[in-house]
Design a protein around this motif. Structure first.
Motif, short mmCIF file in Angstrom:
data_model
loop_
_atom_site.label_atom_id
_atom_site.label_comp_id
_atom_site.label_asym_id
_atom_site.label_seq_id
_atom_site.Cartn_x
_atom_site.Cartn_y
_atom_site.Cartn_z
N ASP A 9 0.93 -1.18 -0.04
CA ASP A 9 0.13 0.01 -0.01
C ASP A 9 0.81 1.14 0.13
O ASP A 9 0.61 2.22 -0.77
CB ASP A 9 -0.92 0.03 1.21
CG ASP A 9 -2.03 -1.15 1.06
OD1 ASP A 9 -2.16 -1.47 0.02
OD2 ASP A 9 -2.41 -1.28 2.34
N TYR A 10 1.92 1.40 1.02
CA TYR A 10 2.59 2.41 0.93
C TYR A 10 3.72 2.72 -0.13
O TYR A 10 3.89 3.85 -0.87
CB TYR A 10 3.27 2.64 2.30
CG TYR A 10 4.72 1.98 2.49
CD1 TYR A 10 5.86 2.56 1.96
CD2 TYR A 10 4.53 1.12 3.43
CE1 TYR A 10 6.96 1.86 2.33
CE2 TYR A 10 5.72 0.27 3.56
CZ TYR A 10 6.85 0.64 3.09
OH TYR A 10 8.10 -0.08 3.41
N ALA A 15 4.88 5.25 -5.57
CA ALA A 15 4.81 5.01 -7.01
C ALA A 15 3.76 6.10 -7.88
O ALA A 15 4.17 6.20 -9.14
CB ALA A 15 4.51 3.61 -7.28
N ASP A 16 2.99 6.31 -7.22
CA ASP A 16 1.47 7.03 -7.92
C ASP A 16 2.11 8.44 -7.76
O ASP A 16 1.41 9.16 -8.23
CB ASP A 16 0.47 6.50 -7.40
CG ASP A 16 -0.17 5.33 -7.85
OD1 ASP A 16 0.33 4.56 -8.66
OD2 ASP A 16 -1.05 4.76 -7.19
N LEU A 39 13.01 11.58 -7.86
CA LEU A 39 13.33 10.25 -8.32
C LEU A 39 13.66 9.39 -6.91
O LEU A 39 14.22 9.61 -6.34
CB LEU A 39 14.74 10.30 -9.30
CG LEU A 39 15.28 9.02 -9.48
CD1 LEU A 39 14.25 8.44 -10.73
CD2 LEU A 39 16.49 9.32 -10.17
N ALA A 40 12.86 8.05 -7.18
CA ALA A 40 13.37 7.18 -6.21
C ALA A 40 14.06 6.24 -6.72
O ALA A 40 13.72 5.65 -7.87
CB ALA A 40 11.90 6.36 -5.79
N TYR A 41 15.34 6.13 -6.00
CA TYR A 41 16.30 5.06 -6.68
C TYR A 41 17.06 4.61 -5.51
O TYR A 41 17.78 5.20 -4.63
CB TYR A 41 17.38 5.83 -7.79
CG TYR A 41 18.26 4.87 -8.27
CD1 TYR A 41 17.90 3.85 -9.21
CD2 TYR A 41 19.71 5.09 -8.10
CE1 TYR A 41 19.08 2.96 -9.80
CE2 TYR A 41 20.63 4.43 -8.43
CZ TYR A 41 20.21 3.44 -9.42
OH TYR A 41 21.30 2.72 -10.12
N GLU A 42 17.08 3.14 -5.40
CA GLU A 42 17.88 2.41 -4.31
C GLU A 42 17.67 3.10 -2.80
O GLU A 42 18.69 3.30 -2.20
CB GLU A 42 19.60 2.41 -4.64
CG GLU A 42 19.75 1.61 -5.91
CD GLU A 42 21.15 1.47 -6.37
OE1 GLU A 42 22.01 2.45 -5.56
OE2 GLU A 42 21.57 0.67 -7.33
N PHE A 69 4.41 11.63 1.61
CA PHE A 69 3.69 11.39 0.26
C PHE A 69 2.33 11.23 0.68
O PHE A 69 2.06 10.59 1.78
CB PHE A 69 4.16 10.02 -0.48
CG PHE A 69 5.72 9.95 -0.69
CD1 PHE A 69 5.79 10.52 -1.93
CD2 PHE A 69 6.41 9.79 0.28
CE1 PHE A 69 7.33 10.45 -2.25
CE2 PHE A 69 7.86 9.63 -0.20
CZ PHE A 69 8.21 10.09 -1.57
N ILE A 70 1.22 11.91 0.29
CA ILE A 70 -0.12 11.83 0.65
C ILE A 70 -1.21 11.29 -0.38
O ILE A 70 -1.14 11.89 -1.59
CB ILE A 70 -0.30 13.10 1.41
CG1 ILE A 70 -1.82 13.04 2.38
CG2 ILE A 70 -0.56 14.21 0.41
CD1 ILE A 70 -2.05 14.03 3.33
#
Length: 154
Positions: A9-10, A15-16, A39-42, A69-70
Motif C-alpha cells: 500500500d505505501y 509509486a503513484d 526520483l526514487a532510486y535504491e 507522500f499523501i
C-alpha cells in the motif's frame, strides 16, 4: 502503533506520486514546507532543487528533512483519513564531480522530460539525496505503522 505496515500500500502511494512534500527547519528553528518532483532510486529519494529556494539552504545547512507522500484528496471520501507515508531523512548533496551525478540527472530527465535538461544548465541547482532514517505509514483511522528502514525496499 503497529510495526508491520502494508508495504504494498505505501509503495503504491509513493509509486503513484511525482512529487513529495518537504519539511525543513531554518537555523533559528522556523519550520518551512515545500515540495519537489523526485526520483526514487535504491532506497533514496533524489530531488533537483534551486539554491534560491529556502528549503535547499535549510537542507544544506541542517543535513536533514522530513518528507511526505499523501493520497490525493479526490481519492478519498474522508479528508481526515488520507493515506500518507512520512520519512525522516538524512540529506546529502550529490556533487557535480561525483560519478552518479550525471546518471541520476539522466534518470530524472527520463522521468520528467526536457525541463530537467533546461534546469541542468542553471548553476544554482543542486542534486540532493534524501535517505530515510525512520518512516511511518498511516493507512487510515487507527491504522498507523512504523516502517523498518533497515529491512525495507522503499
Amino acid at each position: 502503533m503497529s510495526s508491520e505496515p502494508h508495504t504494498a500500500d505505501y509503495r503504491t502511494l509513493i509509486a503513484d506520486s511525482q512529487s513529495l512534500t518537504i519539511a525543513t527547519c531554518t537555523e533559528d528553528g522556523t519550520a518551512e514546507v515545500s515540495y519537489a518532483p523526485f526520483l526514487a532510486y535504491e532506497n533514496t529519494y533524489y530531488i533537483y532543487v534551486s539554491r534560491l529556494a529556502r528549503h535547499t539552504g535549510n537542507m544544506l545547512h541542517q543535513g536533514r528533512a522530513s518528507i511526505m507522500f499523501i493520497e490525493p484528496e479526490a481519492a478519498t471520501l474522508n479528508p481526515f483519513a488520507r493515506q500518507r507515508v512520512t520519512f525522516d531523512c538524512r540529506v546529502t548533496e550529490i556533487e557535480k564531480q561525483q560519478v552518479e551525478y550525471g546518471q541520476l540527472l539522466d534518470m530524472l530527465q527520463n522521468r520528467f522530460g526536457e525541463t530537467v535538461g533546461i534546469l541542468r544548465s542553471l548553476a544554482d541547482f543542486h542534486l540532493m539525496a534524501l535517505t530515510p532514517t525512520r518512516g511511518h505509514y498511516v493507512a487510515g483511522f487507527g491504522k498507523a505503522f512504523s516502517i523498518n528502514i533497515d529491512n525495507s525496499n522503499l
